[in-house]
Design an enzyme around this catalytic site. Structure first.
Site, PDB file in Angstrom:
ATOM      1  CD  GLU A  96      -2.854  -1.103   2.241  1.00  0.00           C
ATOM      2  OE1 GLU A  96      -2.755  -0.203   3.214  1.00  0.00           O
ATOM      3  OE2 GLU A  96      -4.122  -1.581   2.112  1.00  0.00           O
TER       4      GLU A  96
ATOM      5  CD  GLU B   1      -4.510  -5.543   2.838  1.00  0.00           C
ATOM      6  OE1 GLU B   1      -5.439  -4.761   3.340  1.00  0.00           O
ATOM      7  OE2 GLU B   1      -3.411  -5.622   2.937  1.00  0.00           O
TER       8      GLU B   1
END
Length: 898
Positions: free
Chosen positions: A199, A268
């Site tokens: 991320e 995710e």
């Protein structure tokens, strides 16, 4: 042996050894985990999907973090992931756990990464290894070891040579470990994909050009390691061409990778959310989660991972933060203890089965055909040539309207689409599954007071125990923790030092002591003005406790908040003691190495006659941690060396106290928890194992929903529960950490609590409910029957089924309610309606009682009558699960042999 047959045989074997005692199961699996698991194969990709062993695959992945469970729990978690329909297990790699001291590596116990990967491989599943090494994960310091911030000249996650050197060293270590253990797919192992960074796109702008350069370096470094499998960067729109970029979020059906040569990956899928101390508990409805997943595959997705499939527990001080709770349940399909969370687990299992039925068509088509069916309704159709010859076709029909059902025409047939739902048609004709129609059972978790092994009790004790409160012990010992400087390893320095620079995160606690001189004029000045001096700190985190002459003046809790605390001094010299505490280090954001803990800015005492006292320039004496920590009073080896005293049952709650007692392990195999609701704030250990921080802080009173509507976009504050109650009171104690009896429990209590009201309990899915109507779809397992496959049977002729299943080691002991007809109410509140088949209870009881699981056909034939012709009928059942006699006997034999 083909992969499919190998996977099936492994699954059958796993179901057998999961019923065995953990020790025996582990011994039996050792030969399995010592060899290779697959015939070596390669993994590549095209724009449509990952290509595994030469074939495109639609993959479902289960997020399971190995340190958040014990090795004894891993086999069952992996087996339940597989049974739930996962092809892949995904995990982060936790740098802080593997290299707690620079250059000293730990790959043992809960950090035995190779063992975990081998268990995944032995189950016939693949593995996605997310090395990072920054992981976020609501893990302390985002997974970075705290020693990293002390490397000279270091800046995390940017084009910084000291950081890149340490990062490359660790990533190389992990890749080398996998290669040495032959865990990569081209070696016959399960690892099919790796991840570098995590991320980073969320923070990249904070680092400017150096951030962009860092991304290129990280990619180049990873590829240079020669792992031989694809690398991914999640939430990284500028991922280089030879690195896959992936989506994270609640919904990723609209995600497009940054290159037309890359497949659509969802690393995710947030199927729940984490919880903070003082917060309510988030829940994501199963219908919405299934909708998000179905939409993802409908619109071209090919790899999806549940974050989390099993969340687990933040044992020790691993929870990140600040203020993340010890439980990492995450409302996942497998709960914190590894029990199935129903209906989420079962509803998703059915979804995965439906997607697998579509896989031949999904991989045959390079892109779906799109067809608009209405203002908020659409179809995506996949068709092409199947691998074994012949044409294949699968379709997804979506209704994205949040409120209204829709009636649509598709391929000449009519279909009803509930709001916010997707219907899956594996043959482009028959609906196998709809995301809003839940046919899976609901399980109600029951938390029961622990019972000692029945074989060790007298008849009188057995009777009495049924009504006892089951408090853990009537005998407690106590030990007072010194307030302030307690050891010879303290030191003195000028000014207020940064908390982490001193503690190195070896403890939550740091004492600061200085001497304050108060004159007679100061005392007179305060009396005249009717005011006391005040300690003022520009900014602090997470907990500050203020003592004057070893008496607590007050406490402040917050994350980089201004602190003001009135204090009372006496004339002469006063000891001002400040205790700063961390409750999980920051795990997210840019410049983590600069976040720190303790104090920022200036600290002063206001209200003195001659003006403020600048504490930032004072001389301070520092002491890291607690005396009890240093003396390891929580361990089996050292606790007896401390000077414990017997605690009186009438003793008043006291701050900064150590407590200890002993307790026996509860009978059975159900997960064990400690109910610490009677305590304040502190930490707990069982037989020397740190089970985590505890804190009986109350969640906010407002914000919880009385009812949960699955329809519409989900956010973490939707469908929350537990408002006005303590955020967490029950704490997991893995059974592998327990002995049959005389288990040592030690607590450090900061704010005052009553240990005599602590209880040990067990958790199980004690109640099962099912509610399936005639309009539900036939069971997905029927789609693979020969009659349907060869066209001699219509799937429409197959009746729906209800499936009830207890956890392993339990059987359905009673049917509390059963009605085939028009039953009313919901789970635990069922009642019969006007229409009711008289044999409902006997039919269900005959099919289910005494069994671990059962199937009941929902049809007139099954209940030998049509109680109300022309009316749509529903079967509603409430059943109770109890430990099987075999499990109880086995537990008694284990205890006797020990």
């Amino acid at each position: 042996m083909s992969f499919a047959s190998m996977a099936e045989s492994t699954r059958n074997a796993s179901l057998q050894w999961r019923k065995l005692p953990p020790i025996i199961a582990l011994l039996l699996i050792l030969p399995i985990v010592s060899g290779s698991y697959f015939k070596p194969f390669n993994v590549s990709y095209d724009h449509r999907a990952l290509i595994v062993a030469g074939k495109r695959r639609m993959l479902v992945s289960a997020g399971v973090h190995y340190p958040r469970a014990t090795p004894q729990m891993w086999p069952d978690l992996i087996a339940k992931s597989k049974e739930g329909g996962a092809d892949v297990v995904q995990t982060y790699v936790f740098w802080s756990g593997h290299e707690p001291v620079k250059g000293q590596y730990n790959f043992e116990g809960r950090y035995d990464l190779v063992k975990f990967v081998k268990l995944v491989g032995s189950s016939g599943l693949y593995l996605h290894l997310r090395i990072g090494p920054y992981v976020c994960a609501e893990w302390n310091f985002g997974g970075f070891p705290v020693w990293l911030r002390d490397v000279p000249g270091i800046e995390f996650r940017t084009d910084n040579e000291p950081f890149k050197k340490e990062m490359q060293k660790f990533v190389t270590k992990i890749v080398g470990l996998m290669r040495e253990a032959k865990m990569f797919c081209w070696q016959g192992g399960p690892v099919i994909m790796l991840q570098i960074e995590n991320e980073y796109g969320d923070v990249e702008k904070s680092y400017g050009q150096k951030g962009k350069d860092y991304v290129k370096w990280a990619a180049s470094m990873a590829l240079g390691l020669g792992a031989g499998v694809p690398w991914v960067m999640c939430k990284q729109t500028d991922a280089p061409e030879n690195i896959l970029d992936a989506c994270n979020g609640y919904y990723c059906d609209g995600f497009k990778p940054n290159s037309k040569t890359k497949p659509v990956l969802w690393t995710e899928d947030w199927d729940g959310w984490y919880t903070k101390w003082g917060g309510s508990l988030p829940h994501r409805p199963a219908e919405d989660l299934a909708f998000a997943v179905a939409r993802f595959y409908q619109r071209g997705g090919s790899f999806q991972n549940y974050y989390m499939y099993f969340g687990g527990t933040n044992f020790g001080r691993t929870s990140g933060g600040p203020f993340y709770i010890t439980s990492y349940d995450y409302d996942a399909p497998l709960d914190e203890y590894g029990l199935r969370s129903e209906p989420k687990w079962g509803h998703l299992k059915d979804l995965h089965a439906a997607i697998k039925l579509c896989e031949p068509a999904l991989v045959a088509a390079d892109a779906p055909q799109y067809k608009k069916l209405g203002s908020n309704q659409e179809a995506h159709i996949y068709h092409g040539d199947g691998e074994t010859g012949g044409k294949v076709c699968a379709a997804f029909l979506a209704n994205i309207d949040e409120h209204k059902s829709a009636y649509v025409k598709f391929n000449g047939q009519s279909y009803t689409l509930p709001p916010w739902s997707v219907s899956i048609l594996p043959d482009c004709r028959h609906v196998a599954y709809n995301t809003a129609k839940v046919g899976a059972q609901t399980s109600v978790k029951t938390v029961e007071p622990a019972r000692p092994p029945l074989g060790s009790m007298s008849i009188l004790q057995k009777v009495v125990s049924q009504d006892s409160a089951s408090y853990i012990s009537k005998s407690w010992m106590a030990l007072k923790e010194p307030i302030g400087i307690w050891g010879e390893n303290n030191f003195t320095a000028q000014g207020l030092l940064e908390h982490l620079n001193v503690t190195k995160d070896q403890s939550d606690y740091l004492w600061h002591k200085t001497r304050i001189s108060v004159t007679e004029d100061d005392i007179s000045f305060w009396k005249k003005n009717g005011a006391n001096p005040t300690l003022s700190v520009d900014s602090m985190r997470d907990v500050l406790r203020v003592f004057v002459n070893k008496q607590l003046s007050g406490s402040i809790v917050g994350h980089w908040v201004k602190a003001e605390q009135p204090v009372r001094f006496v004339q002469g010299n006063n000891d001002l003691l400040l205790l700063t505490q961390t409750v999980g280090l920051q795990n997210y954001g840019a410049f983590l190495e600069k976040d720190g803990a303790g104090f920022r800015g200036k600290a002063k005492l206001t209200g003195f006659k001659n003006g403020d006292v600048d504490l930032s320039k004072s001389s301070w004496t520092y002491q890291v941690g607690l005396k009890g920590e240093a003396e390891k009073v929580y361990t089996v080896e050292y606790n007896e060396k401390a000077e414990w005293s017997t605690l009186d049952t009438e003793a008043s709650p006291s701050i900064f106290m150590w407590y200890k007692t002993y307790f026996n392990t509860p009978d059975g195999t159900d997960p064990v928890v400690l109910d610490l609701g009677s305590m304040g704030k502190g930490q707990a250990w069982v037989n020397g194992h740190h089970i985590g921080r505890y804190w009986s802080i109350i969640a906010q009173k407002d914000g919880c929903d009385k009812t949960c509507d699955y329809r519409g976009a989900y956010t973490s504050d939707k469908c929350t529960t537990n408002c006005g109650k303590p955020t967490q009171t029950r704490y997991h104690v893995p059974r592998s950490w327990l002995k049959p009896d005389s288990n040592l429990l030690v607590l450090f209590e900061e704010t005052g609590g009553n240990p005599f009201k602590i209880s040990v309990k067990t958790v199980t899915a004690g109640v099962l409910c099912g509610q399936v109507s005639e309009s539900h779809y036939p069971p997905l397992r029927k789609w693979s029957t020969p009659g349907f496959m060869d066209g001699t049977m219509s799937i429409n002729s197959v009746a729906p089924e209800m499936h009830l299943r207890c956890e392993e080691g339990h059987v359905i002991s009673s049917i509390e309610f059963a009605s085939y007809g028009t039953p009313r109410g919901s789970c635990e509140k069922f009642s019969t309606g006007k229409c009711h088949a008289s044999k409902s209870l006997s039919v269900v009881s005959e099919a289910c009682k005494g069994r671990n699981s059962c199937f009941i056909e929902v049809s007139n034939a099954a209940f030998q009558s049509d109680p109300c012709k022309g009316t749509l009928k529903t079967l509603a059942v409430m059943a109770r699960c109890s430990p099987s006699q075999n499990t109880s006997c086995l537990r008694q034999r284990e205890t006797a042999s020990d």
